[in-house]
Write a protein that holds these residues in place. Structure first.
Motif, PDB file in Angstrom:
ATOM      1  N   ASN A 158      -4.437   2.594   1.822  1.00 38.54           N
ATOM      2  CA  ASN A 158      -5.453   1.624   2.187  1.00 38.54           C
ATOM      3  C   ASN A 158      -4.843   0.660   3.197  1.00 38.54           C
ATOM      4  OD1 ASN A 158      -7.473   2.561   0.436  1.00 38.54           O
ATOM      5  ND2 ASN A 158      -6.472   1.566  -1.278  1.00 38.54           N
ATOM      6  N   THR A 195     -16.853  10.350   4.577  1.00 41.98           N
ATOM      7  CA  THR A 195     -16.787   8.946   4.978  1.00 41.98           C
ATOM      8  C   THR A 195     -16.089   8.163   3.874  1.00 41.98           C
ATOM      9  OG1 THR A 195     -18.883   9.192   6.155  1.00 41.98           O
ATOM     10  CG2 THR A 195     -18.153   6.935   5.672  1.00 41.98           C
ATOM     11  N   LYS A 227     -11.962   6.287   9.423  1.00 41.11           N
ATOM     12  CA  LYS A 227     -13.093   5.868   8.592  1.00 41.11           C
ATOM     13  C   LYS A 227     -13.887   7.108   8.169  1.00 41.11           C
ATOM     14  CE  LYS A 227     -16.390   2.963   7.125  1.00 41.11           C
ATOM     15  NZ  LYS A 227     -16.272   2.149   5.966  1.00 41.11           N
ATOM     16  N   LYS A 228     -13.918   8.108   9.062  1.00 44.33           N
ATOM     17  CA  LYS A 228     -14.608   9.380   8.796  1.00 44.33           C
ATOM     18  C   LYS A 228     -13.724  10.521   9.267  1.00 44.33           C
ATOM     19  CE  LYS A 228     -19.238   7.696   9.886  1.00 44.33           C
ATOM     20  NZ  LYS A 228     -20.353   7.852  10.819  1.00 44.33           N
ATOM     21  N   ASN A 271     -12.580   6.634  14.115  1.00 40.87           N
ATOM     22  CA  ASN A 271     -12.195   5.267  13.852  1.00 40.87           C
ATOM     23  C   ASN A 271     -13.140   4.400  14.669  1.00 40.87           C
ATOM     24  OD1 ASN A 271     -10.900   2.896  13.253  1.00 40.87           O
ATOM     25  ND2 ASN A 271      -9.102   3.330  14.510  1.00 40.87           N
ATOM     26  N   GLU A 272     -13.951   3.589  14.007  1.00 41.03           N
ATOM     27  CA  GLU A 272     -14.964   2.766  14.672  1.00 41.03           C
ATOM     28  C   GLU A 272     -15.901   3.630  15.509  1.00 41.03           C
ATOM     29  OE1 GLU A 272     -13.044  -0.473  16.697  1.00 41.03           O
ATOM     30  OE2 GLU A 272     -11.873  -0.989  14.936  1.00 41.03           O
ATOM     31  N   GLU A 303     -14.802   4.341   2.236  1.00 42.64           N
ATOM     32  CA  GLU A 303     -15.383   3.011   2.061  1.00 42.64           C
ATOM     33  C   GLU A 303     -14.951   2.053   3.158  1.00 42.64           C
ATOM     34  OE1 GLU A 303     -15.932  -0.335  -1.447  1.00 42.64           O
ATOM     35  OE2 GLU A 303     -14.733   1.448  -1.819  1.00 42.64           O
ATOM     36  N   GLU A 304     -13.694   2.161   3.555  1.00 41.90           N
ATOM     37  CA  GLU A 304     -13.152   1.321   4.624  1.00 41.90           C
ATOM     38  C   GLU A 304     -12.115   2.123   5.389  1.00 41.90           C
ATOM     39  OE1 GLU A 304     -11.837  -1.919   2.241  1.00 41.90           O
ATOM     40  OE2 GLU A 304     -10.008  -0.914   1.626  1.00 41.90           O
ATOM     41  N   ASP A 305     -11.610   1.568   6.465  1.00 43.41           N
ATOM     42  CA  ASP A 305     -10.575   2.252   7.223  1.00 43.41           C
ATOM     43  C   ASP A 305      -9.367   2.502   6.329  1.00 43.41           C
ATOM     44  OD1 ASP A 305     -12.082   2.215   9.504  1.00 43.41           O
ATOM     45  OD2 ASP A 305     -11.079   0.486  10.382  1.00 43.41           O
ATOM     46  N   ILE A 306      -8.806   3.709   6.450  1.00 46.76           N
ATOM     47  CA  ILE A 306      -7.591   4.059   5.722  1.00 46.76           C
ATOM     48  C   ILE A 306      -6.607   4.654   6.709  1.00 46.76           C
ATOM     49  CG2 ILE A 306      -8.791   4.516   3.543  1.00 46.76           C
ATOM     50  CD1 ILE A 306      -8.436   7.561   4.218  1.00 46.76           C
ATOM     51  N   SER A 313       0.843  -1.177   0.000  1.00 47.43           N
ATOM     52  CA  SER A 313       0.000   0.000   0.000  1.00 47.43           C
ATOM     53  C   SER A 313       0.888   1.240   0.000  1.00 47.43           C
ATOM     54  CB  SER A 313      -0.904  -0.023   1.230  1.00 47.43           C
ATOM     55  OG  SER A 313      -1.725   1.099   1.238  1.00 47.43           O
ATOM     56  N   LYS A 345      -5.352   6.363  11.530  1.00 41.77           N
ATOM     57  CA  LYS A 345      -6.288   5.428  10.913  1.00 41.77           C
ATOM     58  C   LYS A 345      -7.676   6.035  11.072  1.00 41.77           C
ATOM     59  CE  LYS A 345      -8.151   0.790  11.619  1.00 41.77           C
ATOM     60  NZ  LYS A 345      -8.105  -0.389  12.487  1.00 41.77           N
TER      61      LYS A 345
END
Length: 191
Positions: free
Chosen positions: A190, A91, A155-156, A127-128, A93-96, A42, A153
């Motif tokens: 990613n 937001t 997610k939003k 994160n979460e 798509e997944e954690d970055i 990545s 890390k």
């Protein structure tokens, strides 16, 4: 002293980080045997949100989606001069792993000089669904690219506006009470 452009600075940073990551990965994997599947590395890249939301905007034409379209379109609030509470949330798509963001006020001088521009803002990273680190930041009163390190890390990510620079000119334009922002670019990896 010679001044380098924002684009050159960002390009230099991305290349430096990528080169250092490559050196570290070569050094750390030199004694590791990889079997069967090859693992996907990545690297630092531009990452686009899958959705955004914001406090009320001037109209659908000025939505927060304009902030990551790499175009001259822009986000605009609903003529409330970025009064509290004004916010924009993105937001992924997944954690970055978000290294940094680059923010730009509107580039066109007429818009920049006749609208409210964001000054102080808080960045909240999630994160979460946990607010990791609310940090106050300051956007300079110019229309050049401005860089903000994140290194988390996420997610939003949410930008909350606390103060603005008033318009410098009044050209008789009817929506000068609008607060505007042209672009936010996200750089990360990613996970």
């Amino acid at each position: 002293m010679k001044k380098i452009s924002d684009f050159s600075f960002i390009l230099f940073y991305i290349l430096s980080v990528s080169f250092l990551s490559l050196l570290i990965s070569i050094n750390s994997t030199s004694s590791v045997v990889i079997s069967g599947d090859s693992s996907e590395e990545s690297f630092l890249q531009m990452i686009y949100p899958v959705e955004c939301s914001s406090s009320p905007t001037l109209s659908a034409e000025y939505s927060c989606e304009n902030l990551y379209d790499s175009d001259f379109t822009y986000w605009s609030d609903n003529k409330n001069s970025c009064s509290l509470p004004t916010w924009i949330q993105f937001t992924f798509e997944e954690d970055i792993f978000l290294e940094f963001i680059v923010i730009q006020n509107v580039e066109r001088s007429v818009l920049f000089n006749t609208r409210y521009n964001i000054q102080d803002f808080r960045l909240r990273t999630y994160n979460e669904e946990i607010d990791e680190s609310p940090i106050m930041r300051n956007l300079e009163d110019d229309n050049f690219l401005q860089w903000f390190d994140i290194n988390e890390k996420v997610k939003k990510i949410k930008l909350e506006v606390f103060s603005v620079y008033p318009p410098k000119e009044d050209l008789g334009i009817n929506d000068t009470k609008s607060c505007v922002l042209e672009e936010i670019t996200f750089y990360g990896k990613n996970l």
